[in-house]
Design an enzyme around this catalytic site. Structure first.
Site, short mmCIF file in Angstrom:
data_model
loop_
_atom_site.label_atom_id
_atom_site.label_comp_id
_atom_site.label_asym_id
_atom_site.label_seq_id
_atom_site.Cartn_x
_atom_site.Cartn_y
_atom_site.Cartn_z
N SER A 263 42.11 26.76 45.00
CA SER A 263 43.27 26.72 45.91
C SER A 263 42.90 27.42 47.20
CB SER A 263 44.47 27.44 45.27
OG SER A 263 44.37 28.84 45.45
N ASP A 264 43.72 27.24 48.23
CA ASP A 264 43.56 28.09 49.40
C ASP A 264 44.28 29.42 49.10
OD1 ASP A 264 42.87 29.12 51.85
OD2 ASP A 264 43.58 27.42 53.01
N TRP A 265 44.14 30.34 50.00
CA TRP A 265 44.65 31.71 49.85
C TRP A 265 46.16 31.70 49.54
CZ3 TRP A 265 42.09 36.55 51.27
CH2 TRP A 265 42.95 37.64 51.37
N THR A 266 46.52 32.09 48.35
CA THR A 266 47.92 32.09 47.85
C THR A 266 48.63 30.74 47.96
OG1 THR A 266 48.92 32.91 49.93
CG2 THR A 266 48.29 34.58 48.30
N SER A 267 47.89 29.67 48.08
CA SER A 267 48.60 28.38 48.20
C SER A 267 49.28 27.99 46.89
CB SER A 267 47.68 27.26 48.70
OG SER A 267 46.70 26.94 47.75
#
Ligand code: BGC
Length: 720
Positions: A263-267
């Site tokens: 995932s992207d950062w906290t996505s």
């Protein structure tokens, strides 16, 4: 084999069937918590915290990122492989975007080289430097196609074209993966953020997604990229980090991607803000079951999903598949055999030479008009005469940090050669006068007087203007595309002296350059060139390097034209100056200021005799376009010969032009050469009415020339 000892290719060969069987037995020994731990990825602040080390010991982390330096990665890897129950090594990630310590041009600038070999070489060098610092996994290349220069992350990609973007994507994957794993990002459509506003939603039809946004990802997958990062944005209401169509149907089922999705950062937790999950556990379930294997920074998989698996709300098989993808990646990377992967640093001299070459090739000469009257008429403003008195002006002229651009990892300002330094290295001290004039975002004009005075004393004024490095990159959208602060006024004040002006731009996006384009004789686009910015710029200003960069993205005349890109469809009423009721504006021309593919040289090139053969071709054939290219100027120069195609009639409205091939060709003055470009007819597909790729029989126009708005014309017929 490289001096790295072994490449990833060799590591992959060593990942024998026996090793794969070992992974099966490893999986069988894992608890559910340990499995979810492998799917957990956290950021550190340079080194792992005591809490993170404890998570490693407990088998609750699959990887860490932002742990930098072998002295920091080695101890935590030692915990993983000696103190955790199953001794599974960690991935160590980092955003190595355009260099690790040696900073190369921003990816957008480097795309303008139209030279995938250079992109491969800089990615390779960056990977080698990062590997020496214990990193084994980068979050690059970023391959998001962007049509909107307001969006700051346009700097990180290869611009607007899927073909150029695909070649650059594959080249960078190959380069990085000689030493570390690459991650292609952000899957997908992030570059279409509405209004250029960062993280915004997107509305992309499946056709446009497949024709424009997805091809560079496919190219990266075909080049063997290890991982794919799911994006922040939603597409037609469906967030990319909980989007089974993207991460399962397209990526795994259609493209057979064998690697893992991070995932992207906290996505993952952001699925709650998107409004598609009412709880953290629900957000985690949505992401994991959509195909996002590794949770970056939300901590949800490891903290909240065990209960859902036990309650049969997430099939254990989904968890097992995700875990196996991570374990296979670690095996392929060679981590089970060599968890520390200690590497030596490359020679700095070699890497700096590469940085200078890449920077030189990235520079785009946008304008170069003659100056002077009477006897002095009419040499072009550039290259500068080696004896001229030069006023070097502007907030970026002697600035060290900004040429590093956004995402410069461990790049250090002290490593940067400024433009002033580059110029001074070639001119006598008496020839060069320097006055900053103003700061990048200043509102005060107090420094103008000294700048104007310097210009008056000089034969030429080199104004180095533009953006701060962090005005592009993540969370750096702008709603205006002009020069920040009072720089435009500074430019006008200096130009008013009558001393010829060379405008050297540093910026991470297309800018609106109307006044400069009309009033300044020479404009040089340098993007953010990295550590060798000053030397490479001086190489071009003095003519030691003849500029060969071409725009990888369209420059609008005014912001109101955005989105503006060359490969649009025709409309039912293409612009006609004699007909009001056609597709255009009342107040500005419909054409861009500088077209995609545009860039001047200190020499001139002429195209003639285009021959396309065969005249009739089947879908399985390859068509060859041969053109005579002549260097009609007085210097050796490199032209980027570009081939565009237009499908004349198709069941879906075709795009007016699409880049399908290009070649850098260097010619001596007076030399001509027949240049042949080949295009496989099967690459002329579009997404048909049934949403499948198709090449339809009919006539194709072929244009070969120096940019997307020019070229000699020919064509061929595609027969069934
Ligand atoms: C960015 C990614 C990056 C990640 C990790 C995110 O904010 O969108 O491109 O890889 O952070 O640093």
């Amino acid at each position: 084999m490289s001096r790295l000892g072994h490449s990833l290719l060799l590591a992959a060969l060593l990942a024998s069937p026996a090793a794969a069987q070992n992974l099966d037995s490893l999986l069988a020994r894992m608890t559910l918590e340990e499995k979810l731990g492998q799917l957990n990825l956290l950021s550190a602040g340079g080194r792992a915290s005591p809490e993170q080390m404890q998570l490693v010991r407990a088998g609750k982390l699959g990887g860490l990122f932002n742990v930098i330096g072998a002295e920091n990665t080695t101890p935590v890897q030692r915990i993983a492989v000696t103190e955790s129950r199953l001794k599974i090594p960690l991935l160590f990630g980092l955003d190595v975007i355009h260099g690790f310590r040696t900073i190369f041009p921003i990816p957008l600038g480097e795309a303008g080289t139209f030279d995938p070999e250079v992109a491969e070489a800089t990615a390779r060098a960056a990977g080698v430097e990062a590997a020496a610092a214990g990193i084994n996994w980068t979050y690059a290349p970023m391959v998001d196609i962007a049509h909107d220069p307001r969006w700051g992350r346009i700097a990180e990609g290869s611009g607007e074209d899927p073909y150029l973007g695909s070649l650059m994507a594959a080249a960078r994957v190959r380069g990085f993966q000689q030493s570390i794993f690459a991650t292609v990002k952000h899957f997908a459509g992030y570059g279409a953020a509405e209004a250029g506003r960062e993280y915004n939603e997107t509305e992309i039809s499946e056709r446009t997604m497949r024709e424009i946004y997805l091809p560079p990802f496919k190219a990266a997958v075909d080049a063997g990229v290890a991982s794919v990062m799911s994006a922040f944005n939603s597409i037609a209401g469906v967030p990319a980090s909980g989007n089974a169509w993207l991460t399962d149907t397209v990526l795994r089922q259609e493209w057979h991607f064998p690697g893992f999705v991070v995932s992207d950062w906290t996505s993952v937790i952001e699925l709650m803000q998107h409004g598609v999950a009412g709880s953290q556990a629900e957000a985690g379930r949505r992401a994991l079951t959509s195909g996002v294997d590794m949770d970056m920074q939300s901590g949800i998989y490891v903290d909240s999903l065990a209960a859902l698996v036990r309650a049969n709300r997430i099939p254990l098989a989904v968890v097992d598949s995700a875990v196996m993808r991570i374990l296979r990646a670690k095996l392929r990377l060679g981590l089970f055999r060599d968890p520390y992967r200690a590497r030596t640093s490359p020679s700095a001299a070699e890497t700096r030479a590469l940085a200078r070459r890449a920077a030189g090739e990235s520079i785009v000469l946008l304008k170069n008009e003659p100056v002077g009257r009477g006897a002095a008429c009419c040499a072009p403003t550039l290259p500068l005469s080696k004896t001229a008195t030069i006023a070097v002006i502007g907030p970026l002229a002697d600035n060290k940090p900004e040429p590093l651009g956004p995402w410069h990892t461990l790049g250090q300002a002290e490593d940067v050669v400024t433009v002033l330094q580059g110029i001074r290295a070639r001119a006598s001290a008496a020839q060069v006068v320097y006055a900053p004039g103003a700061g990048i975002e200043d509102t005060a004009t107090a420094g103008f007087a000294a700048a104007v005075a310097a210009a008056k004393r000089a034969n030429v004024a080199v104004l180095v203007l533009g953006e701060r490095g962090d005005m592009s990159g993540e969370a750096a959208s702008r709603a205006s595309l002009g020069l920040p602060g009072v720089q435009q006024q500074l430019l006008e004040a200096v130009a008013a002296t009558g001393t010829p002006v060379v405008l050297v731009l540093m910026n991470g996006r297309p800018l609106v350059l109307e006044w400069a384009s009309d009033h300044v004789p020479a404009i040089v686009e340098t993007w953010f060139l990295g550590v060798e910015a000053g030397n490479a710029t001086a190489d071009v200003l003095f003519g030691d390097v003849n500029p060969s960069g071409r725009l990888p993205v369209t420059f609008p005349r005014v912001l109101g034209q955005v989105p503006i890109y060359y490969n649009h469809r025709n409309t039912g009423r293409p612009p006609d100056p004699n007909n009001k009721f056609t597709s255009k504006y009342l107040d500005v021309p419909v054409t861009p200021r500088y077209a995609f593919g545009f860039g001047l040289s200190y020499t001139t090139f002429a195209y003639s005799d285009l021959k396309v053969s065969p005249a009739r071709a089947r879908v399985s054939d390859t068509v060859t376009a041969t053109v005579t290219l002549a260097n009609t100027g007085k210097r050796e120069g490199t032209e980027v010969v570009q081939l565009y195609v237009r499908d004349e009639v198709a069941s879906v409205s075709p795009r007016v032009r699409e880049l399908k091939a290009f070649q850098r060709v260097t010619l001596k003055p007076g030399e001509s050469r027949a240049v042949s470009l080949r295009v496989a007819v099967r690459d002329l597909w579009f997404i048909g009415l049934d949403m499948k790729p198709v090449v339809e029989p009919g006539t194709f126009r072929v244009y070969v020339g120096s940019n997307s708005a020019e070229g000699v014309e020919g064509g061929f017929e595609c027969i069934p």
